[in-house]
Write a protein that holds these residues in place. Structure first.
Motif, short mmCIF file in Angstrom:
data_model
loop_
_atom_site.label_atom_id
_atom_site.label_comp_id
_atom_site.label_asym_id
_atom_site.label_seq_id
_atom_site.Cartn_x
_atom_site.Cartn_y
_atom_site.Cartn_z
N ASN A 98 -104.41 17.80 -129.36
CA ASN A 98 -105.86 18.00 -129.49
C ASN A 98 -106.52 18.07 -128.11
N HIS A 104 -110.25 24.66 -128.58
CA HIS A 104 -111.01 23.98 -129.63
C HIS A 104 -112.41 23.58 -129.20
N HIS A 109 -117.01 21.02 -130.32
CA HIS A 109 -117.91 20.14 -129.57
C HIS A 109 -119.31 20.74 -129.40
FE LIG Z 1 -111.95 17.78 -128.00
#
Ligand SMILES: [Fe+2]
Length: 320
Positions: A98, A104, A109
């Motif tokens: 992760n 990501h 976020h």
């Molecule tokens: Fe993250």
């Protein structure tokens, strides 16, 4: 009455730093303790404000060094740092992947994912003996995604944020350094520890070379905790919960190159016969205390009460 400065009223067995039992209370302090009454003890080293434990049986000459991933720790004038820690109901490999996944951030976020485009340029990574490193430039978030003091400092429209990311299997740690603009950067240095197959613990430092007064710590910590919650919402629900046994069991894309490097690094060392066989471990654990063998056990393999953990055979993971 004491023996070697020790209270004889102790209710628990006592051990020295080598793991040798020195007192069995029911035998009394004058009674010799058999050598076999000992537990494994592990080499430790202090660095970056933490105690690092080498959980293995390699002699000192063969042990890898703790990586030099956070030299700014000593530069307290240039960098102000705060500690953090959290746990995840996730396997340690999934948890680490992760953090290594640079793609990501764009959609997980709120504060630092870009709402402009999820597209990332592909940048080559540098592989190291125990890890890998990459520097990527990605679209910056819009100024209105920031809050508090960060919103003031980053109020001018920016095109990109540069992020350098490096991990090491030694200590299972990584460093993520976004540079927001000239002279404004922060470092998240995080180390992880598996608790069991489906739980992991993380501790870390966030260091910043801006807003260095402690009065800004609470706001920075609040932002760290928001980011952690955002990550946990993904990593704790990912399916399957364990990293698949080969790279073709998931569809990995070019921007997953750090996760691929991480898996290959894990498998490289697993192929030396260093991976715990968790299926056997769980079965044997029902009726045994199993321990990771220490250097002392390797040097003197007989006369231990506890058994060593079962290991997978050499070459049981995919190769290069
Ligand atoms: Fe993250």
């Amino acid at each position: 009455m004491t023996k070697a400065g020790r209270s004889v009223s102790a209710e628990c067995a006592e051990f020295n730093g080598s793991g040798q039992c020195t007192l069995i209370p029911s035998h009394g302090p004058e009674s010799a303790v058999p050598k076999r009454v000992r537990v494994d003890s592990y080499p430790t080293q202090e660095k970056y404000g933490w105690v690092w434990v080498f959980l293995g049986d390699l002699p000192e000459s063969e042990r890898p060094k703790i990586p030099e991933l956070f030299p700014e720790y000593e530069d307290t004038a240039g960098w102000h740092r705060i500690p953090y820690g959290f746990e995840a109901k996730a396997n340690w490999m999934r948890f680490e992947e992760n953090s290594l996944d640079t793609a990501h951030t764009q959609f997980v976020h709120r504060a630092f994912g870009s709402k402009r485009t999820p597209k990332l340029e592909n940048f080559p990574i540098e592989t190291r003996e125990w890890g890998a490193k990459v520097t990527r430039t990605k679209p910056a978030p819009k100024p209105d995604q920031k809050t508090g003091k960060m919103a003031e400092l980053l109020s001018v429209e920016r095109r990109t944020t540069t992020v350098t990311l490096e991990f090491s299997l030694v200590g299972l740690c990584h460093r993520i350094q976004p540079t927001f603009k000239e002279g404004m950067s922060q470092i998240n240095f995080t180390a992880r520890t598996p608790i069991d197959q489906k739980r992991s613990r993380a501790i870390g430092w966030q260091a910043r070379n801006y807003l260095k007064e402690p009065e800004h710590d609470a706001e920075r910590m609040a932002q760290i905790l928001i980011a952690v919650e955002e990550d946990l919402s993904v990593v704790e629900t990912v399916v399957p919960p364990l990293t698949p046994p080969s790279l073709t069991d998931e569809f990995l894309v070019e921007t997953d190159s750090m996760e691929v490097a991480f898996r290959k690094a894990c498998w490289k060392w697993a192929n030396k016969g260093w991976e715990i066989d968790m299926d056997k471990f769980e079965e044997l654990s029902k009726s045994n205390v199993l321990v990771i063998p220490s250097p002392e056990r390797r040097a003197d393999p007989k006369n231990w009460v506890h058994k060593s953990i079962p290991l997978k055979p050499v070459g049981s993971r995919p190769g290069e």
